[in-house]
Design a protein around this motif. Sequence first.
Motif, PDB file in Angstrom:
ATOM      1  N   GLY A 171      51.969  72.107  63.685  1.00  0.00           N
ATOM      2  CA  GLY A 171      52.802  73.455  63.742  1.00  0.00           C
ATOM      3  C   GLY A 171      53.063  73.819  62.278  1.00  0.00           C
ATOM      4  O   GLY A 171      53.523  73.053  61.233  1.00  0.00           O
ATOM      5  N   LEU A 172      52.693  75.128  62.179  1.00  0.00           N
ATOM      6  CA  LEU A 172      52.971  75.620  60.724  1.00  0.00           C
ATOM      7  C   LEU A 172      54.104  76.657  60.815  1.00  0.00           C
ATOM      8  O   LEU A 172      53.941  77.849  61.305  1.00  0.00           O
ATOM      9  N   GLY A 173      55.228  76.018  60.443  1.00  0.00           N
ATOM     10  CA  GLY A 173      56.394  76.839  60.972  1.00  0.00           C
ATOM     11  C   GLY A 173      57.402  77.095  59.745  1.00  0.00           C
ATOM     12  O   GLY A 173      58.584  76.815  59.726  1.00  0.00           O
ATOM     13  N   GLY A 174      56.715  77.511  58.423  1.00  0.00           N
ATOM     14  CA  GLY A 174      57.465  77.641  57.382  1.00  0.00           C
ATOM     15  C   GLY A 174      56.653  78.340  56.286  1.00  0.00           C
ATOM     16  O   GLY A 174      55.218  78.433  56.564  1.00  0.00           O
ATOM     17  N   THR A 175      57.321  78.808  55.259  1.00  0.00           N
ATOM     18  CA  THR A 175      56.541  79.414  54.051  1.00  0.00           C
ATOM     19  C   THR A 175      55.877  78.125  53.183  1.00  0.00           C
ATOM     20  O   THR A 175      56.470  77.148  53.116  1.00  0.00           O
ATOM     21  N   ASN A 176      54.737  78.552  52.739  1.00  0.00           N
ATOM     22  CA  ASN A 176      54.025  77.562  51.938  1.00  0.00           C
ATOM     23  C   ASN A 176      53.869  75.999  52.658  1.00  0.00           C
ATOM     24  O   ASN A 176      54.225  74.969  52.028  1.00  0.00           O
ATOM     25  N   VAL A 177      53.312  76.219  53.917  1.00  0.00           N
ATOM     26  CA  VAL A 177      53.073  75.166  54.715  1.00  0.00           C
ATOM     27  C   VAL A 177      51.492  75.044  55.213  1.00  0.00           C
ATOM     28  O   VAL A 177      51.125  76.393  55.388  1.00  0.00           O
ATOM     29  N   MET A 178      50.877  74.047  55.180  1.00  0.00           N
ATOM     30  CA  MET A 178      49.275  74.026  55.505  1.00  0.00           C
ATOM     31  C   MET A 178      49.026  72.981  56.222  1.00  0.00           C
ATOM     32  O   MET A 178      49.314  71.598  55.884  1.00  0.00           O
ATOM     33  N   ALA A 179      47.842  73.212  57.099  1.00  0.00           N
ATOM     34  CA  ALA A 179      47.161  72.208  57.703  1.00  0.00           C
ATOM     35  C   ALA A 179      45.930  72.265  57.024  1.00  0.00           C
ATOM     36  O   ALA A 179      45.205  73.348  56.698  1.00  0.00           O
ATOM     37  N   TYR A 180      45.152  71.072  56.759  1.00  0.00           N
ATOM     38  CA  TYR A 180      43.652  71.158  56.379  1.00  0.00           C
ATOM     39  C   TYR A 180      42.715  69.877  57.070  1.00  0.00           C
ATOM     40  O   TYR A 180      43.191  68.965  57.536  1.00  0.00           O
ATOM     41  N   MET A 181      41.836  70.140  57.023  1.00  0.00           N
ATOM     42  CA  MET A 181      40.699  69.330  57.658  1.00  0.00           C
ATOM     43  C   MET A 181      39.597  69.158  56.586  1.00  0.00           C
ATOM     44  O   MET A 181      38.912  70.246  56.119  1.00  0.00           O
ATOM     45  N   ILE A 182      39.211  67.878  56.174  1.00  0.00           N
ATOM     46  CA  ILE A 182      38.316  67.653  54.954  1.00  0.00           C
ATOM     47  C   ILE A 182      37.270  66.657  55.517  1.00  0.00           C
ATOM     48  O   ILE A 182      37.332  65.590  56.303  1.00  0.00           O
ATOM     49  N   GLY A 183      36.106  66.871  55.187  1.00  0.00           N
ATOM     50  CA  GLY A 183      34.663  66.222  55.310  1.00  0.00           C
ATOM     51  C   GLY A 183      33.403  66.677  54.588  1.00  0.00           C
ATOM     52  O   GLY A 183      33.660  67.808  53.982  1.00  0.00           O
ATOM     53  N   GLN A 184      32.763  65.791  54.916  1.00  0.00           N
ATOM     54  CA  GLN A 184      31.158  66.517  54.357  1.00  0.00           C
ATOM     55  C   GLN A 184      30.480  67.452  55.599  1.00  0.00           C
ATOM     56  O   GLN A 184      30.410  66.853  56.731  1.00  0.00           O
ATOM     57  N   ILE A 185      29.939  68.271  55.255  1.00  0.00           N
ATOM     58  CA  ILE A 185      29.203  69.199  55.961  1.00  0.00           C
ATOM     59  C   ILE A 185      27.683  68.888  56.454  1.00  0.00           C
ATOM     60  O   ILE A 185      27.102  68.509  55.531  1.00  0.00           O
ATOM     61  N   TRP A 186      27.517  68.939  57.459  1.00  0.00           N
ATOM     62  CA  TRP A 186      26.183  69.028  58.161  1.00  0.00           C
ATOM     63  C   TRP A 186      25.902  70.249  58.833  1.00  0.00           C
ATOM     64  O   TRP A 186      26.431  70.499  59.752  1.00  0.00           O
ATOM     65  N   TRP A 187      24.714  70.547  58.263  1.00  0.00           N
ATOM     66  CA  TRP A 187      24.354  72.084  58.785  1.00  0.00           C
ATOM     67  C   TRP A 187      23.367  71.649  60.070  1.00  0.00           C
ATOM     68  O   TRP A 187      22.336  70.818  59.834  1.00  0.00           O
ATOM     69  N   GLU A 188      23.320  72.577  61.249  1.00  0.00           N
ATOM     70  CA  GLU A 188      22.485  72.251  61.942  1.00  0.00           C
ATOM     71  C   GLU A 188      20.878  72.160  61.629  1.00  0.00           C
ATOM     72  O   GLU A 188      20.746  73.307  60.929  1.00  0.00           O
ATOM     73  N   GLY A 189      20.497  71.254  62.166  1.00  0.00           N
ATOM     74  CA  GLY A 189      18.986  71.201  61.944  1.00  0.00           C
ATOM     75  C   GLY A 189      18.655  70.663  60.563  1.00  0.00           C
ATOM     76  O   GLY A 189      17.593  70.447  59.957  1.00  0.00           O
ATOM     77  N   GLY A 190      19.670  70.269  59.680  1.00  0.00           N
ATOM     78  CA  GLY A 190      19.691  69.615  58.554  1.00  0.00           C
ATOM     79  C   GLY A 190      19.121  70.516  57.363  1.00  0.00           C
ATOM     80  O   GLY A 190      18.969  69.981  56.398  1.00  0.00           O
TER      81      GLY A 190
END
Length: 380
Positions: A33-52
């Motif tokens: 839940g992002l229920g405030g000012t200056n609040v963040m959810a984030y997802m981090i990882g290495q990207i793989w494009w379809e087909g490489g």
Amino acid sequence: MTIAECSSPEFRPVGMPMRNLSPFLLTNTTDLGLGGTNVMAYMIGQIWWEGGGGPHTVDNTLLSAIGWYNGNGTFNNAGTSFKVGLASVDTSNGPNGRPVNSTGTPTLDVAAVYTGGGGGVTNNAWNESVPTTGTKTIANGDLVAVCFYMATRGGSDNVQVRGISTNNAFNSAMPQVGIYNAGFSGQNLFTNCAIRASDGARGYFIGGQVSAASSSQTWNNTSGTKEYGNIIQLPYACKAYGAIYVAGVGAPFDLVLYSDPFGTPTAQASVSVDENTVFSSGTTSSAAMFTTGFGYSLAANTPYAIAMKPTSAGNMTLQYFSFGVAGHQTSVPCGDNGYAVSRNTGAFSAQNSQKDRFWLGLLVGGGDTGGGGGGAMIGC
């Protein structure tokens, strides 16, 4: 053509709705839940494009998108400013991992900006946020942060960013999910997002998941539909040795591999499973080796169906994922041109406009690139 094998049973599951290294996930999700000012959810990882392929560019031409799931949130106050964007990953601070930021405000290279009550954020649905500012070029393997940032909050607005529970997964450190609320903290969740470049290519976190919803199909041999399964079409020749599934087992059943699924389905390999021989406390994951057609040779770029067929009036319950868009089938290892299908008799037909994928796949081994000069370990 020669298909090479290892001395030990080197089988690879294909067709299951999972990323490489991910566990067999079911219905466990958590909304941040992002229920405030200056609040963040984030997802981090290495990207793989379809087909490489790659690199590809996400930009503000209105052809790119960042896909994510919003739970049962509130977003109707004009005083709320919410952003969905991409950022680089901070390699100087942490742990926990975090995007490049200034006191919680992410440095977004590309972003979609929304105002509460102005639309663009849908509850209980997969959202495709179209960036309106910036540009970011991403190569295969690049470390990227997908950010969901509430810059200002009006009233009681509360966006709910959905992650998928790890269930003690093998890879819970990368990719990873975090939240900022006066400080950074990691969450025991899998990433649940995808990106689309301006040229239409789709990118996913290596080891992450993509799911808009999960559900199950319950049936038996007296139902109008007798078989449910997945289409699997591999880009290389290999051999099928068995099947893997996530289901509630309440009856004996067959796992059948069919050729020509959209024409005249023909059983090429199968195994009959007695419910008394498997662990059957609720929903379980298991594998079964074919007893007929063991090591059936699959041709490259050819559709096959792996199907589950109860053989008594006892119920089977087979789990499945629903993707936000049919194009996300490419997030499944060797998932290109594959999706959930079913039939009573005759040809198989697609389920839910090709957006669904059952937790049912093949165990394959060996591999050949088509040159006929020997084999290669399989991979997608």
